[in-house]
Design an enzyme around this catalytic site. Structure first.
Site, PDB file in Angstrom:
ATOM      1  CD  GLU B  49      39.805 -22.466  27.763  1.00 24.92           C
ATOM      2  OE1 GLU B  49      39.842 -22.112  26.637  1.00 24.92           O
ATOM      3  OE2 GLU B  49      40.668 -22.749  28.554  1.00 24.92           O
ATOM      4  CG  ASP B  60      41.949 -16.389  19.704  1.00 22.50           C
ATOM      5  OD1 ASP B  60      42.586 -17.301  20.459  1.00 22.50           O
ATOM      6  OD2 ASP B  60      40.908 -15.855  19.944  1.00 22.50           O
TER       7      ASP B  60
END
Lengths: 412, 274
Positions: B49, B60
């Site tokens: 990824e 995040d």
């Protein structure tokens, strides 16, 4: 402006929460079920007469509504003095600064807190720039005995000390956010992160007409009390509608609250005033409509300040409440349709009008609405004397006196 | 068969789950980032990824926020990220590469052009955090036409009523966000995962990878055994960050430290019983 005008400007959004291409629900999957739950709860609440009655009662007895309509006679005469013969429109203020907590923010906060209670949420989070929305949220949480956590950019914590202290007095926890430029945008990121982590007991009380659907609509609907009252009050004062509405736009809640009830009155022109900071053609401003382009941030598609790669650019304004690189999606739509005109006013223009209004009207306006005054200073002398301009005086300027003193070189 | 489908099929034949590693492109600079990504398959990563840096990564935690800031400072752009994948792809034709990021950089690049260019660069799938199924028509047709998998997030808050809708719009694999929260903050307990994955399996035959809060080799092994893969992100980003000098630049052992950690994770995933 390649779209054709709709039959009504007041029908939006569609069932996807869109105003034309703007708005929507661009959030992570973790939040999506919550957003849908808020929408459902909001739809049920606004159809419930008991909910609306409770909110109206709070607005009347706790907030102090209706807020007065004030003819700013001395300011009107001041601009007439230097205007060409026969020019100098009448200036009215919708005095939202007289609300409890000193700004319009409390209108929608009261409703959202009632909604949060209805949803069984015990913990309220909010983002704040100037601190007005944070203070309003902390106030409502104090009133209802709810836990309140306010995210505020560290830069704003610094320049809005009085409001930070106010929130703390009201029992709220103020969390300074240090990521990014540490202003409103970053506070909103952090509030969204907190919400994802505390979905089960937390309600996110958004302060402006931005964010994922249903927030832009919900906050607008609850701020429309401003325009609805003003319409009626203007009938009483002048027997007619105003000719031009003026309001400052950051996220755009005060402007939307004033404009929306008038959108289908074609004789009423509307001007939203963006923060032009150090100048619209410098790199330091917050003029997302005039200098940005459409993108997706904070759950909605709207005009954003961004670079060529789609990275968000920090906004700048002397006013912490306008210091945001985006704007509510409905404003983007009204901008593209041309129904509302969006202009800019600089830091120094706002500072000048901040002082002028204080001296002539005995009203210290917030730096946010001083941007609206700055546009009126340009507009009023160009309009005939029988024209009427109505400004949303959305907040009082007590919170800004330290910032203003600093800019004027005064030691407090 | 797509690279992602082929990879999961081959791992299934081997009787084990996938190790999916996450790093931000350009963290801490383009050359180091490419070197590390090139080293990942050899260290045992099954799927890579690549995080696309964005100024406002709302899902995040602090570690990946800082990674994004380092990457942007190092000049990361979406075209630059695609070039990085192209460079990787020139030496590896089998390891799937998934781009994970936020919508605005893609929107700014142009959706049609992006999907075509991403596929041509060797990208296999996309995870766009802030495009939920409700907004999927924004990019789904273009991604499909380009042969890119759209990997969707399923969260603990995604209830049974919603699951079919989310899963029907998913291809490649399902990314199960194991906690309600942002990346790198806390971890789900094993028994919670053991209950969560069968719930999703009732609605899909796609492989499921567990991410958010998978940090240690033990957790990775458990997640890969309970589901079909484990995604480790923040823990690797933390290792990378800790290896940098005061200016945030790579040190000579940055790459080795990151790949050593990946080796440890891979070993645990490989030895975990299914």
């Amino acid at each position: 402006m390649n779209q054709s005008a709709p039959n009504s400007f007041r029908q939006g959004p569609d069932n996807r929460g869109r105003f034309g291409q703007f708005g929507g629900r661009f959030v992570a999957e973790t939040l999506m079920p919550l957003i849908l739950e808020v929408e459902q709860a909001y739809n049920a609440a606004k159809a419930d007469p008991a909910f609306m009655a409770e909110w109206r009662l709070l607005l009347k007895d706790y907030v102090g509504r209706p807020s007065p309509l004030w003819y700013a006679g001395r300011l009107t005469e001041h601009f007439r003095a230097t205007a060409p013969e026969g020019k100098g429109a009448k200036i009215y203020f919708k005095r939202e600064e007289l609300n409890h907590t000193g700004a319009h923010k409390i209108n929608a906060v009261m409703a959202q807190i009632l909604l949060a209670r209805r949803m069984g949420r015990k913990r309220i989070i909010a983002e704040t720039g100037a601190g007005q929305h944070g203070v309003a949220t902390a106030t409502a949480c104090a009133l209802f005995g709810l836990q309140c956590v306010v995210f505020m950019g560290a830069t704003d914590v610094e320049r809005q000390q009085p409001n930070v202290f106010r929130m703390k007095l009201l029992g709220a926890e103020v969390i300074p956010v240090t990521s990014g430029a540490a202003t409103l945008k970053d506070a909103m990121n952090e509030a969204l992160r907190d919400w994802v982590a505390n979905v089960h007991d937390t309600y996110y009380c958004i302060g402006t007409v931005a964010g994922p659907h249903p927030y832009p609509t919900m906050v607008r609907d609850f701020q429309c009390v401003i325009g609805e009252e003003a319409k009626e009050q203007m009938q009483q004062a002048e027997g007619r509608l105003p000719d031009v509405l003026v309001a400052a736009v950051g996220g755009g809640s005060s402007a939307m609250g004033l404009f929306h009830p008038f959108l289908d009155d074609p004789s009423v022109a509307m001007v939203g005033v963006e923060a032009a900071g150090r100048g619209m053609d410098t790199e330091e401003h917050a003029a997302s409509l005039n200098r940005g382009r459409p993108g997706v941030l904070h759950g909605n598609r709207t005009y954003l300040l961004q670079d060529g790669d789609g990275q968000i650019i920090e906004a700048h304004s002397i006013s912490a409440g306008l210091d945001y690189p985006g704007i509510g999606p409905e404003h983007s739509w009204l901008h593209e349709l041309g129904r509302v005109q969006y202009v800019g006013a600089t830091d120094s223009e706002a500072l000048e009008q901040f002082q002028l209004c204080s001296k002539l009207e005995g009203i210290i306006p917030a730096l946010e609405c001083s941007h609206g005054l700055a546009h009126i200073a340009k507009l009023a002398p160009t309009l005939d004397r029988d024209k009427i301009i109505l400004l949303n005086l959305s907040g009082r300027g007590d919170k800004d006196i330290f910032t203003v003193a600093k800019h004027l070189g005064v030691q407090l | 068969m797509s690279r992602i489908a082929a990879k999961f099929a081959s791992l299934k034949a081997q009787g084990r789950g996938a190790l999916v590693t996450y790093l931000q492109a350009y963290d801490p600079d383009a050359a180091t980032s490419l070197a590390i990504i090139r080293g990942l398959p050899g260290a045992g990563a099954d799927i890579i990824e690549v995080g696309v840096p964005f100024t406002d990564p709302m899902a995040d935690g602090p570690a990946i926020q800082r990674a994004a800031q380092r990457a942007l400072k190092a000049g990361a752009t979406l075209p630059g990220v695609l070039a990085l994948v192209r460079d990787f792809r020139s030496g590896d034709d089998t390891t799937p590469v998934v781009l994970m990021g936020y919508y605005n950089p893609i929107l700014s690049y142009g959706i049609d052009r992006f999907c075509v260019d991403a596929a041509a660069s060797g990208v296999d799938g996309l995870i766009i955090v802030d495009v939920p199924p409700e907004e999927a028509d924004e990019i789904e047709p273009q991604a499909k036409a380009a042969g890119l998998d759209l990997i969707r997030l399923v969260a603990p808050t995604t209830d049974d009523e919603r699951l079919p809708r989310v899963l029907s719009a998913t291809s490649g694999f399902v990314y199960y966000v194991s906690i309600t929260g942002i990346t790198g903050t806390r971890s789900a307990a094993k028994d919670v995962l053991e209950a969560a994955i069968p719930r999703i399996r009732r609605f899909t035959d796609l492989p499921i990878a567990i991410g958010f809060g998978v940090r240690t080799p033990q957790q990775a092994g458990e997640a890969a055994a309970i589901a079909d893969g484990a995604v480790v992100g923040t823990a690797i980003v933390d290792t990378l960050a800790a290896s940098l000098d005061e200016q945030g630049h790579a040190r000579p052992d940055t790459m080795r430290l990151v790949l050593d950690q990946v080796r440890g994770l891979a070993e645990a995933v490989r030895s975990a019983a299914r």
